[in-house]
Design a protein around this motif. Structure first.
Motif, short mmCIF file in Angstrom:
data_model
loop_
_atom_site.label_atom_id
_atom_site.label_comp_id
_atom_site.label_asym_id
_atom_site.label_seq_id
_atom_site.Cartn_x
_atom_site.Cartn_y
_atom_site.Cartn_z
N ILE A 93 0.86 -1.20 0.00
CA ILE A 93 0.00 0.00 0.00
C ILE A 93 0.89 1.24 0.00
O ILE A 93 2.06 1.19 0.36
CB ILE A 93 -0.96 0.06 1.21
N LYS A 94 0.29 2.35 -0.42
CA LYS A 94 1.00 3.63 -0.34
C LYS A 94 0.19 4.60 0.51
O LYS A 94 -1.04 4.56 0.51
CB LYS A 94 1.26 4.22 -1.74
N MET A 95 0.92 5.41 1.23
CA MET A 95 0.30 6.50 1.98
C MET A 95 0.48 7.78 1.17
O MET A 95 1.48 7.94 0.46
CB MET A 95 0.99 6.66 3.33
N GLY A 96 -0.47 8.69 1.27
CA GLY A 96 -0.36 9.96 0.55
C GLY A 96 -0.66 11.13 1.47
O GLY A 96 -1.34 10.98 2.49
N VAL A 111 7.11 12.42 -10.39
CA VAL A 111 7.87 11.54 -9.51
C VAL A 111 8.15 12.24 -8.20
O VAL A 111 8.29 13.47 -8.17
CB VAL A 111 9.17 11.06 -10.21
N GLU A 112 8.22 11.45 -7.13
CA GLU A 112 8.45 12.03 -5.80
C GLU A 112 9.28 11.09 -4.94
O GLU A 112 9.22 9.88 -5.11
CB GLU A 112 7.11 12.38 -5.13
N PRO A 113 10.10 11.67 -4.02
CA PRO A 113 10.99 10.87 -3.19
C PRO A 113 10.28 10.32 -1.95
O PRO A 113 9.57 11.06 -1.27
CB PRO A 113 12.08 11.87 -2.77
N GLU A 114 10.49 9.03 -1.70
CA GLU A 114 9.78 8.39 -0.58
C GLU A 114 10.71 7.44 0.18
O GLU A 114 11.85 7.21 -0.21
CB GLU A 114 8.57 7.61 -1.12
N ILE A 115 10.15 6.88 1.25
CA ILE A 115 10.81 5.82 2.02
C ILE A 115 9.87 4.61 1.96
O ILE A 115 8.65 4.79 2.07
CB ILE A 115 11.00 6.23 3.51
N LEU A 152 11.18 5.77 -5.11
CA LEU A 152 10.64 6.83 -5.97
C LEU A 152 9.22 6.41 -6.31
O LEU A 152 9.00 5.27 -6.73
CB LEU A 152 11.46 6.94 -7.25
N GLU A 153 8.26 7.31 -6.12
CA GLU A 153 6.90 6.98 -6.55
C GLU A 153 6.55 7.77 -7.79
O GLU A 153 6.78 8.99 -7.84
CB GLU A 153 5.85 7.24 -5.46
N VAL A 154 5.99 7.09 -8.79
CA VAL A 154 5.46 7.77 -9.98
C VAL A 154 3.96 7.89 -9.79
O VAL A 154 3.27 6.89 -9.60
CB VAL A 154 5.78 6.97 -11.26
N ILE A 155 3.48 9.12 -9.76
CA ILE A 155 2.03 9.35 -9.64
C ILE A 155 1.54 9.92 -10.96
O ILE A 155 2.27 10.62 -11.67
CB ILE A 155 1.69 10.30 -8.46
N ASP A 156 0.32 9.57 -11.31
CA ASP A 156 -0.24 10.00 -12.59
C ASP A 156 -1.75 10.14 -12.42
O ASP A 156 -2.50 9.20 -12.69
CB ASP A 156 0.09 8.95 -13.67
N ALA A 172 5.75 5.39 2.44
CA ALA A 172 5.41 6.31 3.53
C ALA A 172 4.82 7.64 3.07
O ALA A 172 4.27 8.38 3.88
CB ALA A 172 6.64 6.56 4.38
N GLY A 173 4.93 7.94 1.76
CA GLY A 173 4.48 9.26 1.27
C GLY A 173 5.68 10.12 0.95
O GLY A 173 6.76 9.94 1.53
N ALA A 174 5.48 11.07 0.06
CA ALA A 174 6.61 11.88 -0.42
C ALA A 174 7.06 12.89 0.63
O ALA A 174 6.24 13.45 1.36
CB ALA A 174 6.23 12.59 -1.70
N SER A 175 8.37 13.15 0.66
CA SER A 175 8.92 14.13 1.59
C SER A 175 8.98 15.52 0.98
O SER A 175 9.20 16.51 1.68
CB SER A 175 10.32 13.71 2.03
#
Ligand code: OOG
Ligand code: MG
Length: 263
Positions: A62-65, A107-111, A139-143, A230-233
């Motif tokens: 799962i991803k957190m946002g 794209v966004e930086p995550e853990i 790295l998360e790619v969101i679209d 964990a969601g983007a920083s």
């Protein structure tokens, strides 16, 4: 009150799923006159992910946002959201991303966390930590499937939180202190976003305890073997054709991919 124009939540799930499948943008559900409650929005999300699973995709986590101020401010929302990740969204570390699969990817930086035990309910930080096998930079790619990447909270939940891709770097022992790690996201070697893992709820571990709480509220659990993002920083950056994306973190290593030339 729920106002559903023309049809059911299942119809809306089919619409957002088709938009993702065909990489074609749609109007926000809220601007089409659909007034969904948060519970309705999660039902649409669940039913759209069910369509993916019917096509043979497997849930891998799962991803957190919206766990950082930077993201909330960028997107104009202020509540945490979550949604499933499937194997079809995984991008190998160092691989090439086929940008033609996306509408307007960012794209966004995550853990990332890798669970070794199931987790659900109100858990302490120590309990959350003892359920984790390893941690990694990601790295998360969101679209977003919505035109111009604009949405209400219900819209983005229904659209499975814009989930479309993720890359996890090499897993590290979970005793690395991830509370305040420098994170630099580069495009072709030039920094485009700089932040700290502390931007994620003060400490990314809190995102995992929040995920466990959301799982309990949804009467489900985070499963052993799952990845939790964990969601983007920092704010997200629009991907460009041919660009090399790399996230460097202090202590935790890096994650990277290349965007193909084809858009
Ligand atoms: C929604 C997804 C938010 C995060 O890390 O905060 C998210 C979006 O920004 O489109 O993934
Ligand atoms: Mg994200």
């Amino acid at each position: 009150m729920v106002i559903l124009k023309n049809g059911t939540l299942a119809d809306l799930a089919a619409i957002v799923d088709a938009a993702a499948e065909n990489a074609s943008a749609i109007e926000q559900l809220s601007s089409q006159g659909h007034e969904l409650s948060l519970a309705d929005a999660y039902t649409v999300q669940q039913q759209s992910v069910a369509r993916r699973l019917q096509r043979g995709e497997q849930q891998v986590g799962i991803k957190m946002g919206f766990t950082s101020r930077a993201k909330m401010i960028q997107m104009g929302v202020s509540d945490m959201i979550w949604g499933p990740l499937t194997d079809a969204m995984a991008i190998e570390d160092g691989a090439e991303l086929d940008a033609s699969r996306f509408i307007h990817p960012r794209v966004e930086p995550e853990i990332a966390f890798l669970l070794k035990k199931p987790l659900t309910g109100k858990v302490s930080l120590a309990e959350a930590m003892s359920a984790v096998e390893a941690v990694a930079p990601a790295l998360e790619v969101i679209d977003s499937r919505y035109r111009n990447f604009k949405f209400s909270l219900q819209d983005v939940i229904a659209d499975n939180c814009s989930s479309s891709g993720f890359t996890v770097g090499a897993w590290q022992k979970s005793n690395v202190d991830i509370g305040n790690l420098g994170m630099v996201m580069e495009f072709d070697g030039a920094p485009v976003q700089i932040g700290s893992s502390a931007a994620i709820l003060g400490n990314p571990w809190r995102s995992l305890t929040a995920a466990a709480r959301l799982a309990a509220e949804a009467e489900t659990e985070l499963q052993a073997g799952w990845i939790v993002l964990a969601g983007a920083s920092t704010a997200a950056e629009a991907l460009l054709p041919g660009v090399h994306v790399k996230l460097h973190t202090q202590q935790l290593g890096s994650a990277e991919f290349n965007v193909g030339e084809q858009v």
